[in-house]
Design a protein around this motif. Structure first.
Motif, mmCIF file in Angstrom:
data_model
loop_
_atom_site.group_PDB
_atom_site.id
_atom_site.type_symbol
_atom_site.label_atom_id
_atom_site.label_comp_id
_atom_site.label_asym_id
_atom_site.label_seq_id
_atom_site.Cartn_x
_atom_site.Cartn_y
_atom_site.Cartn_z
ATOM 1 N N PRO A 1 0.810 -1.224 0.000
ATOM 2 C CA PRO A 1 0.000 0.000 0.000
ATOM 3 C C PRO A 1 0.837 1.265 0.000
ATOM 4 C CG PRO A 1 -0.129 -1.109 2.125
ATOM 5 C CD PRO A 1 0.514 -2.062 1.170
ATOM 6 N N GLY A 2 2.008 1.239 0.635
ATOM 7 C CA GLY A 2 2.864 2.415 0.624
ATOM 8 C C GLY A 2 3.356 2.739 -0.773
ATOM 9 N N ALA A 3 3.707 1.700 -1.517
ATOM 10 C CA ALA A 3 4.157 1.907 -2.890
ATOM 11 C C ALA A 3 3.027 2.447 -3.753
ATOM 12 C CB ALA A 3 4.683 0.597 -3.462
ATOM 13 N N VAL A 4 1.828 1.888 -3.582
ATOM 14 C CA VAL A 4 0.681 2.364 -4.354
ATOM 15 C C VAL A 4 0.375 3.813 -4.005
ATOM 16 C CG1 VAL A 4 -1.791 2.067 -4.736
ATOM 17 C CG2 VAL A 4 -0.297 0.057 -4.649
ATOM 18 N N ALA A 5 0.403 4.134 -2.722
ATOM 19 C CA ALA A 5 0.108 5.517 -2.300
ATOM 20 C C ALA A 5 1.130 6.489 -2.881
ATOM 21 C CB ALA A 5 0.102 5.591 -0.774
ATOM 22 N N ALA A 6 2.407 6.093 -2.903
ATOM 23 C CA ALA A 6 3.434 6.980 -3.440
ATOM 24 C C ALA A 6 3.269 7.208 -4.934
ATOM 25 C CB ALA A 6 4.819 6.391 -3.143
ATOM 26 N N LEU A 7 2.713 6.205 -5.641
ATOM 27 C CA LEU A 7 2.563 6.302 -7.094
ATOM 28 C C LEU A 7 1.264 6.970 -7.523
ATOM 29 C CD1 LEU A 7 3.857 2.833 -8.349
ATOM 30 C CD2 LEU A 7 4.963 5.048 -8.620
ATOM 31 N N ARG A 8 0.296 7.098 -6.633
ATOM 32 C CA ARG A 8 -1.030 7.567 -7.040
ATOM 33 C C ARG A 8 -1.013 8.859 -7.868
ATOM 34 N NH1 ARG A 8 -5.971 5.785 -5.744
ATOM 35 N NH2 ARG A 8 -6.084 3.939 -4.402
ATOM 36 N N PRO A 9 -0.181 9.832 -7.515
ATOM 37 C CA PRO A 9 -0.206 11.067 -8.309
ATOM 38 C C PRO A 9 0.132 10.860 -9.779
ATOM 39 C CG PRO A 9 0.908 11.440 -6.209
ATOM 40 C CD PRO A 9 0.692 9.966 -6.326
ATOM 41 N N GLU A 10 0.835 9.783 -10.125
ATOM 42 C CA GLU A 10 1.198 9.565 -11.525
ATOM 43 C C GLU A 10 0.326 8.517 -12.219
ATOM 44 O OE1 GLU A 10 4.938 6.684 -11.843
ATOM 45 O OE2 GLU A 10 5.276 8.243 -10.336
ATOM 46 N N LEU A 11 -0.685 7.996 -11.535
ATOM 47 C CA LEU A 11 -1.560 6.987 -12.101
ATOM 48 C C LEU A 11 -2.926 7.572 -12.442
ATOM 49 C CD1 LEU A 11 -0.797 4.005 -9.663
ATOM 50 C CD2 LEU A 11 0.288 4.504 -11.875
ATOM 51 N N VAL A 12 -3.655 6.894 -13.325
ATOM 52 C CA VAL A 12 -5.039 7.260 -13.587
ATOM 53 C C VAL A 12 -5.937 6.305 -12.823
ATOM 54 C CG1 VAL A 12 -4.564 8.262 -15.843
ATOM 55 C CG2 VAL A 12 -5.115 5.835 -15.675
ATOM 56 N N VAL A 13 -7.094 6.795 -12.412
ATOM 57 C CA VAL A 13 -8.060 6.016 -11.643
ATOM 58 C C VAL A 13 -9.265 5.727 -12.539
ATOM 59 C CG1 VAL A 13 -9.559 5.948 -9.619
ATOM 60 C CG2 VAL A 13 -7.281 7.004 -9.470
ATOM 61 N N LEU A 14 -9.631 4.448 -12.621
ATOM 62 C CA LEU A 14 -10.774 3.988 -13.406
ATOM 63 C C LEU A 14 -11.647 3.139 -12.489
ATOM 64 C CD1 LEU A 14 -8.528 2.804 -16.376
ATOM 65 C CD2 LEU A 14 -9.862 4.911 -16.371
ATOM 66 N N ARG A 15 -12.730 2.614 -13.037
ATOM 67 C CA ARG A 15 -13.551 1.659 -12.284
ATOM 68 C C ARG A 15 -14.006 0.563 -13.229
ATOM 69 N NH1 ARG A 15 -14.256 2.713 -7.186
ATOM 70 N NH2 ARG A 15 -14.108 4.876 -6.464
ATOM 71 N N ASP A 16 -14.234 -0.631 -12.641
ATOM 72 C CA ASP A 16 -14.821 -1.695 -13.441
ATOM 73 C C ASP A 16 -16.334 -1.703 -13.235
ATOM 74 O OD1 ASP A 16 -15.333 -3.015 -11.043
ATOM 75 O OD2 ASP A 16 -13.775 -4.529 -11.317
ATOM 76 N N SER A 17 -17.030 -2.586 -13.926
ATOM 77 C CA SER A 17 -18.488 -2.608 -13.864
ATOM 78 C C SER A 17 -19.002 -3.067 -12.506
ATOM 79 C CB SER A 17 -19.049 -3.515 -14.962
ATOM 80 O OG SER A 17 -18.515 -4.825 -14.851
ATOM 81 N N ARG A 18 -18.123 -3.609 -11.659
ATOM 82 C CA ARG A 18 -18.504 -4.017 -10.305
ATOM 83 C C ARG A 18 -18.282 -2.889 -9.300
ATOM 84 N NH1 ARG A 18 -16.268 -7.526 -13.418
ATOM 85 N NH2 ARG A 18 -17.009 -9.675 -13.627
ATOM 86 N N GLY A 19 -17.731 -1.774 -9.771
ATOM 87 C CA GLY A 19 -17.488 -0.627 -8.910
ATOM 88 C C GLY A 19 -16.123 -0.604 -8.268
ATOM 89 N N ARG A 20 -15.267 -1.576 -8.582
ATOM 90 C CA ARG A 20 -13.942 -1.602 -7.989
ATOM 91 C C ARG A 20 -13.072 -0.490 -8.578
ATOM 92 N NH1 ARG A 20 -10.546 -6.702 -8.178
ATOM 93 N NH2 ARG A 20 -10.671 -6.233 -10.402
ATOM 94 N N GLU A 21 -12.237 0.107 -7.747
ATOM 95 C CA GLU A 21 -11.275 1.079 -8.238
ATOM 96 C C GLU A 21 -10.145 0.350 -8.964
ATOM 97 O OE1 GLU A 21 -9.311 4.795 -6.141
ATOM 98 O OE2 GLU A 21 -8.108 2.992 -5.732
ATOM 99 N N LEU A 22 -9.824 0.834 -10.155
ATOM 100 C CA LEU A 22 -8.718 0.307 -10.940
ATOM 101 C C LEU A 22 -7.676 1.398 -11.111
ATOM 102 C CD1 LEU A 22 -10.749 -1.418 -13.822
ATOM 103 C CD2 LEU A 22 -9.984 -2.441 -11.662
#
Length: 373
Positions: free
Chosen positions: A241-262
């Protein structure tokens, strides 16, 4: 609001990232690196995996990479044997080490009650320092005198799959070559030590968890868009989770049809959902299926267990529609759903090409049988 991608859109993105939408004009080494390795507990399966992904793939190329120590077979993601580049094996092993130890303990916890695993690791490292390839039972027998408590299978698995970074040496994993799994120190085999675990602090300007951040980026390049649960399912590593949190500013956020964050890399391919997808034959335990917690993008729920059981599958229009096996050189395909005439023709044609690959160009073919649906 984040863009919503349905299963078909995710399917085409997965096929593109996995080199299954168009065969890639890549050297085998570059393909292994891009795919973050290939699951390889069945030694011959990576050859089919690369044949389905690369143009004019020559199995001798992959065998040569193993002999030249540019790729290695080692326990890594999910405590399974993976074929990975030498650089990735050295860079990633320490980041996976706690997970590897916990997964072996999850199976053999009673065997190791009261055992000092660090001391056992030191004994095993002294034994392996001579560079002699040994099977898992040979390693266990050599250590059993000093460590009589654990059963030999438990002792061998703990040493080979968790405590020591080790490589399975050729002829294991070479094209059409048998041989049991013989293990040597990864550092001795590759000629340099495994990268040590990263320590955050003032003396480490790389920032938090650089190896974890590299893993996230590499995973998304080969498997995205994906949820953090998918990342955990692929790697087996929970502590990202720390790695994901550090990368979030450079990633795009999407969702699937089940509502999960991608999450995804901003410039990674996300093809039009109507892009045609050719028939592809996947080997046993292919990460195109196993690399996700939610596999609805590529396989129906009722067939989710096929890849876990080691079944080889056929993708038709990008989704699992059949299984396949070889029988006396013939590729036999068993359909899991009714196939249209054009689909059947394409399956037989591609299956025939696979049969000829597996028989070194021999006059082999494919046959299609009706399954139970």
């Amino acid at each position: 609001m984040p863009t919503v991608l349905d299963d078909r859109a995710l399917n085409r993105a997965t096929l593109a990232r996995q080199l299954l939408l168009d065969r890639a004009a890549l050297p085998a080494l570059d393909a292994v690196a891009h795919l973050c390795g290939l699951q390889a507990q069945e030694p011959q399966e990576p050859f089919t995996g690369l044949w389905s992904r690369l143009r004019a793939f020559d199995p001798a190329e992959l065998s040569g990479l193993l002999v030249d120590r540019k790729v290695v077979r080692t326990h890594l993601m999910r405590r399974t044997v993976h074929l990975v580049t030498a650089g990735d094996a050295l860079a990633w092993r320490s980041r996976h080490a706690p997970m590897l130890r916990q997964r072996v303990l999850g199976t053999y916890r009673a065997d190791f009650a009261g055992v000092d695993l660090d001391e056992l690791a030191a004994d095993a490292a002294r034994l392996a320092a001579d560079g002699v390839p040994r099977t898992m039972p040979e390693l266990a027998r050599a250590l059993a005198g000093r460590w009589p408590g654990p059963g030999q299978r438990a002792l061998g698995e703990m040493v080979v799959a968790a405590l020591l970074p080790m490589a399975q040496v050729p002829p294991r994993g070479l094209w059409r070559t048998g041989g049991g799994a013989r293990n040597v120190s990864l550092a001795r085999w590759l000629g340099r030590p495994v990268d040590p675990p990263h320590q955050d602090g003032p003396g480490h300007p790389e920032g938090p968890d650089p190896v974890g951040r590299a893993l996230v980026r590499r995973y998304l390049a080969a498997f995205g868009p994906a949820a953090t649960a998918d990342l955990r399912a692929w790697s087996g590593v929970a502590g990202l989770p720390g790695a994901v949190a550090a990368l979030r500013p450079e990633l795009v956020v999407l969702r699937d049809s089940r509502g999960r964050e991608l999450l995804d890399l901003p410039d990674a391919p996300r093809p039009d959902p109507d892009t045609p997808a050719p028939v592809r034959f996947l080997p046993a335990f292919d990460n195109a299926l196993l690399g996700y917690q939610e596999r609805g993008r590529i396989v129906a729920d009722e067939h989710r267990g096929l890849s876990v059981a080691g079944e080889r599958v056929v993708l038709v229009d990008g989704r699992v529609a059949a299984t396949w096996r070889t029988d006396a050189g013939t590729v036999t395909v068993t359909a899991l759903r009714p196939l249209a005439r054009a689909e059947r023709a394409e399956v037989v044609e591609e299956g025939g090409r696979l049969a000829r690959f597996l028989s070194d160009g021999g006059d082999r073919g494919a046959r299609l049988v009706t399954g139970e649906g």
